[in-house]
Design an enzyme around this catalytic site. Structure first.
Site, PDB file in Angstrom:
ATOM      1  N   CYS A 131      -0.113   1.048   7.283  1.00  0.00           N
ATOM      2  CA  CYS A 131      -0.674   1.355   5.955  1.00  0.00           C
ATOM      3  C   CYS A 131      -2.005   2.080   6.071  1.00  0.00           C
ATOM      4  O   CYS A 131      -2.306   2.957   5.248  1.00  0.00           O
ATOM      5  CB  CYS A 131      -0.808   0.072   5.149  1.00  0.00           C
ATOM      6  SG  CYS A 131       0.811  -0.616   4.721  1.00  0.00           S
ATOM      7  N   GLU A 162       0.832  -1.206   0.000  1.00  0.00           N
ATOM      8  CA  GLU A 162       0.000   0.000   0.000  1.00  0.00           C
ATOM      9  C   GLU A 162       0.868   1.259   0.000  1.00  0.00           C
ATOM     10  O   GLU A 162       0.580   2.231  -0.695  1.00  0.00           O
ATOM     11  CB  GLU A 162      -0.916   0.024   1.232  1.00  0.00           C
ATOM     12  CG  GLU A 162      -1.925  -1.123   1.300  1.00  0.00           C
ATOM     13  CD  GLU A 162      -1.419  -2.316   2.086  1.00  0.00           C
ATOM     14  OE1 GLU A 162      -0.200  -2.579   2.065  1.00  0.00           O
ATOM     15  OE2 GLU A 162      -2.244  -3.001   2.717  1.00  0.00           O
ATOM     16  N   CYS A 205      -2.384  -3.039   7.348  1.00  0.00           N
ATOM     17  CA  CYS A 205      -1.918  -3.006   8.743  1.00  0.00           C
ATOM     18  C   CYS A 205      -2.062  -1.564   9.252  1.00  0.00           C
ATOM     19  O   CYS A 205      -2.322  -0.646   8.465  1.00  0.00           O
ATOM     20  CB  CYS A 205      -0.463  -3.473   8.824  1.00  0.00           C
ATOM     21  SG  CYS A 205       0.749  -2.229   8.318  1.00  0.00           S
TER      22      CYS A 205
END
Lengths: 150, 150
Positions: A80, A49, A77
């Site tokens: 990101c 990302e 996560c």
């Protein structure tokens, strides 16, 4: 989504890093691609990302991706998700969940836990140290008429 | 800490970006420096901590900063805290707090809130889309004997 997932599979097979791919889309067109390059690039921040966001911003010559969307092969996560917020992305599409990721060894529950704890209750210890320069940087920013907000 | 704070002040004055600086230290020696380059670099992920981590990893030729510490002029946002976790940094030193940052226009409370909400309760909408390739990438990773974990 198909393209993000293909990147995850293809780049993992080429030993780029973990099995994750992402693309940035604006008005139905792909603006940029990204895939995990943590191990091949010696860069723990090179999640799919983040790489896609960086590439899209470079391509659009802007630090904002307002009006764009991200398709990622796995739920982002916390790092990101933070990047998605800072980039002003408005919508995300994903396939694998964070629970799926945990089952194959990518457990970011530790990070979710750290973020919600107060600084003095975390595993990564945080120590506050006074600094005149750091305070001055903040007060100069506050009063600067020329700053570019983001 | 003095060096991280000096970077925050100096680079802000040079219009690099927001008033934030960071350094990575190992055994008392500075391994790398970083400062905010969001606006000058058209990169919303170029926070001081992330830049410092990337530079330190490039310098040490490793995706892990185990045994290192980070000094940052301000408490890290969730994106940067995530990066600190993924980089295996063990300790952080900071000066300005997230509340200080919010007072000068850097309010990351939105990100803290997003991260703690379930996907279907967030402002950034998240839509799950099935993908065979994304599933296959995960199962191939799980069974690969040659993968480099991180």
């Amino acid at each position: 989504m198909q393209r993000a997932a293909e990147l995850a599979l293809q780049k993992m097979r080429e030993n780029s890093g973990g099995p994750f791919g992402a693309i940035i889309v604006r008005e139905g067109k792909v603006v940029a691609e990204g895939w995990n390059q943590v191990t091949s690039g010696n860069n723990p921040t090179a999640h799919a990302e983040i790489v896609a966001i960086r590439n899209a911003c470079a391509s659009l010559k802007s630090f904002s991706l307002e009006g764009c969307e991200i398709c990622t092969s796995c739920e982002p996560c916390p790092m990101c998700l933070g990047a998605i917020c800072w980039a002003r992305l408005e919508c995300l599409y994903y396939t694998n969940s964070r629970q799926d990721a945990a089952r194959i060894g990518f457990d970011d529950e530790f990070i979710y836990a750290e973020i919600t704890l107060p600084l003095d209750g975390r595993k990564i210890s945080a120590v506050r140290i006074a600094s005149e320069s750091a305070n001055l940087a903040f007060s100069e920013w506050a009063s600067s008429p020329n700053k570019i907000r983001y």
